[in-house]
Design a protein around this motif. Structure first.
Motif, PDB file in Angstrom:
ATOM      1  N   PRO A  97      50.867  14.866  70.144  1.00  0.00           N
ATOM      2  CA  PRO A  97      50.526  13.606  69.382  1.00  0.00           C
ATOM      3  C   PRO A  97      49.014  13.494  69.311  1.00  0.00           C
ATOM      4  O   PRO A  97      48.486  12.824  68.421  1.00  0.00           O
ATOM      5  CB  PRO A  97      51.355  12.519  70.002  1.00  0.00           C
ATOM      6  CG  PRO A  97      52.575  13.282  70.828  1.00  0.00           C
ATOM      7  CD  PRO A  97      51.912  14.706  71.105  1.00  0.00           C
ATOM      8  N   GLY A  98      48.581  13.685  70.395  1.00  0.00           N
ATOM      9  CA  GLY A  98      47.091  13.627  70.614  1.00  0.00           C
ATOM     10  C   GLY A  98      46.060  14.519  69.554  1.00  0.00           C
ATOM     11  O   GLY A  98      45.315  13.961  68.839  1.00  0.00           O
ATOM     12  N   LEU A  99      46.718  15.611  69.173  1.00  0.00           N
ATOM     13  CA  LEU A  99      45.786  16.422  68.225  1.00  0.00           C
ATOM     14  C   LEU A  99      46.368  16.066  66.880  1.00  0.00           C
ATOM     15  O   LEU A  99      45.423  16.066  66.088  1.00  0.00           O
ATOM     16  CB  LEU A  99      46.410  18.015  68.549  1.00  0.00           C
ATOM     17  CG  LEU A  99      45.843  18.480  69.617  1.00  0.00           C
ATOM     18  CD1 LEU A  99      46.693  20.025  69.928  1.00  0.00           C
ATOM     19  CD2 LEU A  99      44.402  18.681  69.615  1.00  0.00           C
ATOM     20  N   LEU A 100      47.513  15.552  66.765  1.00  0.00           N
ATOM     21  CA  LEU A 100      47.760  14.968  65.219  1.00  0.00           C
ATOM     22  C   LEU A 100      47.014  13.821  64.983  1.00  0.00           C
ATOM     23  O   LEU A 100      46.528  13.511  64.001  1.00  0.00           O
ATOM     24  CB  LEU A 100      49.327  14.814  65.165  1.00  0.00           C
ATOM     25  CG  LEU A 100      50.160  15.940  65.279  1.00  0.00           C
ATOM     26  CD1 LEU A 100      51.701  15.337  65.147  1.00  0.00           C
ATOM     27  CD2 LEU A 100      49.911  16.596  63.787  1.00  0.00           C
ATOM     28  N   ALA A 101      46.642  12.962  66.134  1.00  0.00           N
ATOM     29  CA  ALA A 101      45.999  11.673  65.922  1.00  0.00           C
ATOM     30  C   ALA A 101      44.576  12.123  65.676  1.00  0.00           C
ATOM     31  O   ALA A 101      43.906  11.404  64.896  1.00  0.00           O
ATOM     32  CB  ALA A 101      46.112  10.742  67.183  1.00  0.00           C
ATOM     33  N   LEU A 102      44.095  12.971  66.362  1.00  0.00           N
ATOM     34  CA  LEU A 102      42.815  13.559  66.257  1.00  0.00           C
ATOM     35  C   LEU A 102      42.391  13.999  64.764  1.00  0.00           C
ATOM     36  O   LEU A 102      41.514  13.696  64.173  1.00  0.00           O
ATOM     37  CB  LEU A 102      41.967  14.482  67.331  1.00  0.00           C
ATOM     38  CG  LEU A 102      40.795  15.072  67.178  1.00  0.00           C
ATOM     39  CD1 LEU A 102      39.848  14.128  67.513  1.00  0.00           C
ATOM     40  CD2 LEU A 102      40.749  16.398  67.941  1.00  0.00           C
ATOM     41  N   LEU A 103      43.340  14.799  64.207  1.00  0.00           N
ATOM     42  CA  LEU A 103      43.219  15.472  62.919  1.00  0.00           C
ATOM     43  C   LEU A 103      43.389  14.159  61.848  1.00  0.00           C
ATOM     44  O   LEU A 103      42.591  14.400  60.990  1.00  0.00           O
ATOM     45  CB  LEU A 103      44.441  16.382  62.890  1.00  0.00           C
ATOM     46  CG  LEU A 103      44.546  17.021  61.527  1.00  0.00           C
ATOM     47  CD1 LEU A 103      43.280  18.063  61.379  1.00  0.00           C
ATOM     48  CD2 LEU A 103      45.784  17.834  61.137  1.00  0.00           C
ATOM     49  N   PHE A 104      44.259  13.403  62.180  1.00  0.00           N
ATOM     50  CA  PHE A 104      44.541  12.282  61.180  1.00  0.00           C
ATOM     51  C   PHE A 104      43.239  11.452  61.132  1.00  0.00           C
ATOM     52  O   PHE A 104      42.579  10.888  60.174  1.00  0.00           O
ATOM     53  CB  PHE A 104      45.743  11.634  61.532  1.00  0.00           C
ATOM     54  CG  PHE A 104      45.775  10.062  60.661  1.00  0.00           C
ATOM     55  CD1 PHE A 104      46.306  10.401  59.236  1.00  0.00           C
ATOM     56  CD2 PHE A 104      45.572   8.950  61.221  1.00  0.00           C
ATOM     57  CE1 PHE A 104      46.048   9.130  58.497  1.00  0.00           C
ATOM     58  CE2 PHE A 104      45.657   7.837  60.483  1.00  0.00           C
ATOM     59  CZ  PHE A 104      46.076   7.869  59.176  1.00  0.00           C
ATOM     60  N   GLY A 105      42.727  10.937  62.371  1.00  0.00           N
ATOM     61  CA  GLY A 105      41.580  10.254  62.562  1.00  0.00           C
ATOM     62  C   GLY A 105      40.254  10.879  61.853  1.00  0.00           C
ATOM     63  O   GLY A 105      39.502  10.118  61.322  1.00  0.00           O
TER      64      GLY A 105
END
Length: 110
Positions: free
Chosen positions: A4-12
């Motif tokens: 989830p952290g990597l997905l949030a980083l990518l989305f952000g």
């Protein structure tokens, strides 16, 4: 926690890099949340659905489909409901209702 952290980083990264603001940012986050929900809650992906109860057939060693187990679960549910109603009508239950309705008034009353 890493996924989830990597997905949030990518989305952000993509959202803030393109300077999306206001309503469009809201729509985009809701769409991403819905897409994630569809991905993880469906059982075709192998994640087990939203509650991971796939293949749930026994409870404490008893078969869920057995008539005796179903009757015991029904009786346990009725007893818990009766206990909840008795608690709600007691003095403690009235205090809990007062806390739920108007906490400030109850706090000032002592």
């Amino acid at each position: 926690m890493l996924v989830p952290g990597l997905l949030a980083l990518l989305f952000g990264f993509f959202a803030f890099r393109s300077r999306i603001k206001g309503v469009y940012f809201s729509i985009m986050t809701q769409a991403l949340t819905y897409a994630g929900m569809l991905l993880f809650f469906r059982n075709e992906t192998g994640f087990g659905g939203n509650n991971d109860f796939t293949g749930f057939t026994t409870l404490l060693g008893f078969s869920i489909t057995a008539t005796g187990t179903r009757i015991a679960l029904f009786i346990a549910t009725v007893l818990l409901l009766a206990a909840s109603l008795a608690l709600a009508r007691s003095k403690f239950g009235r205090v809990l209702t007062a806390v739920r309705d108007v906490e400030n008034r109850l706090m000032f009353c002592g």
